[in-house]
Design an enzyme around this catalytic site. Structure first.
Site, PDB file in Angstrom:
ATOM      1  N   ASN A 139      -3.203   4.711  -2.562  1.00 55.74           N
ATOM      2  CA  ASN A 139      -3.785   3.547  -3.219  1.00 55.74           C
ATOM      3  C   ASN A 139      -2.865   2.347  -3.004  1.00 55.74           C
ATOM      4  OD1 ASN A 139      -5.550   2.059  -4.776  1.00 55.74           O
ATOM      5  ND2 ASN A 139      -5.008   3.025  -6.718  1.00 55.74           N
TER       6      ASN A 139
ATOM      7  N   HIS B  92       0.871  -1.177   0.000  1.00 54.47           N
ATOM      8  CA  HIS B  92       0.000   0.000   0.000  1.00 54.47           C
ATOM      9  C   HIS B  92       0.907   1.226   0.000  1.00 54.47           C
ATOM     10  CE1 HIS B  92      -3.729   2.289   0.678  1.00 54.47           C
ATOM     11  NE2 HIS B  92      -2.917   3.126   1.305  1.00 54.47           N
ATOM     12  N   CYS B  93       0.731   2.066  -1.011  1.00 58.21           N
ATOM     13  CA  CYS B  93       1.613   3.230  -1.168  1.00 58.21           C
ATOM     14  C   CYS B  93       0.916   4.489  -0.655  1.00 58.21           C
ATOM     15  CB  CYS B  93       2.000   3.403  -2.634  1.00 58.21           C
ATOM     16  SG  CYS B  93       3.146   4.778  -2.901  1.00 58.21           S
ATOM     17  N   LEU B  94       1.493   5.074   0.363  1.00 56.09           N
ATOM     18  CA  LEU B  94       0.947   6.297   0.943  1.00 56.09           C
ATOM     19  C   LEU B  94       0.917   7.428  -0.076  1.00 56.09           C
ATOM     20  CD1 LEU B  94       0.169   7.902   3.589  1.00 56.09           C
ATOM     21  CD2 LEU B  94       2.605   8.402   3.809  1.00 56.09           C
TER      22      LEU B  94
END
Length: 276
Positions: free
Chosen positions: A131, A125-127
């Site tokens: 998303n 999960h990419c801050l």
């Protein structure tokens, strides 16, 4: 709505950094180095603008593209799992079940605590894109890292060339000196960070791994060594094929973040055993 994804501080921070790097590179360093009205200056500004635009496009695709959720009616094919032992089949069913979603999940899918659902071929999960990076947007994420790395390195080279020809005479204007030095350090640091991230994901792609699978594989390899066996990542089907599974079979479209017609349902993936 998808536009709501942009209402987040990390997204705003990315836009801010991208805009700052672009303005500083073009209107300060290139202007001061060659001049935007010169042939060399306008050419460098045009090249950097193209790189920045491609980075922005890839970023938008990453944010807006759903990484892929598990189909509601998905059920693991336990009967054709290759093992006739009822206990082993029960174990396969247990491993394929997500307790948080109370549903079955395909191989390579993992539950995201932030998104509160299982994501197909989840990498992380990419801050910064607000998303998950998963099956349907991993290519866009990888292409984004490529363009952002090349753009920041290009900016770093321009700053270095500017520094070599610049006579550092600011007539005692210390704040201006600090500004130039800070910009240089920030952009060079950004280049090193993005370059490291790019190297990491190049390795993952050539091995057909996700970040989660890499750490799971380290434990599996340790357990295999303890029992005197060798571990091989089950989805590693060979370097070139691994790359084409992510970027596509057409080399001319590898750097296009929206060229994803080769991506399948994300439920079934070729394995090393099948490729033998």
């Amino acid at each position: 709505m998808k536009c709501e994804k942009f209402v987040a501080f990390p997204i705003f921070s990315v836009f801010l950094v991208m805009g700052f790097v672009y303005l500083v590179t073009v209107f300060i360093f290139i202007e001061d180095w060659k001049g935007l009205r010169s042939t060399a200056g306008s050419l460098n500004a045009m090249i950097f603008t193209v790189l920045a635009s491609l980075s922005l496009l890839s970023f938008l695709v990453c944010v807006l593209t759903d990484p892929g959720g598990v189909p509601p009616a998905y059920m693991p094919d336990i009967e054709h799992s290759g093992d006739s032992d009822p206990v082993a089949k029960k174990s396969v069913a247990h491993l394929s079940h997500c307790g948080k979603c109370a549903a079955y999940k395909p191989p390579r899918a993992h539950h995201c605590r932030v998104c509160r659902r299982c994501v197909l071929r989840m990498d992380h999960h990419c801050l910064w894109i607000n998303n998950c990076v998963g099956h349907r947007n991993y290519k866009a994420f990888f292409v984004l890292v490529i363009y952002a790395t090349v753009a920041s390195m290009y900016s770093s080279i321009i700053i270095v060339l500017w520094a070599f020809q610049k006579e550092f005479n600011f007539n005692g204007r210390t704040p201006l000196k600090i500004f130039y030095i800070t910009c240089g350090i920030m952009i060079v640091g950004l280049s090193l960070t993005l370059g490291t991230l790019l190297s990491w994901h190049i390795y993952l792609i050539t091995q057909n791994m996700t970040t989660i699978e890499y750490y799971e594989g380290k434990r599996a390899a340790w357990l295999a060594r303890k029992s005197g066996q060798n571990y091989r990542h089950p989805f590693n089907v060979g370097g070139y094929k691994n790359v084409t599974l992510v970027l596509g079979p057409n080399v001319m479209k590898w750097l296009c973040p929206t060229a994803v017609n080769h991506i399948k349902d994300g439920v079934d993936f070729p394995t090393a055993r099948e490729s033998l």
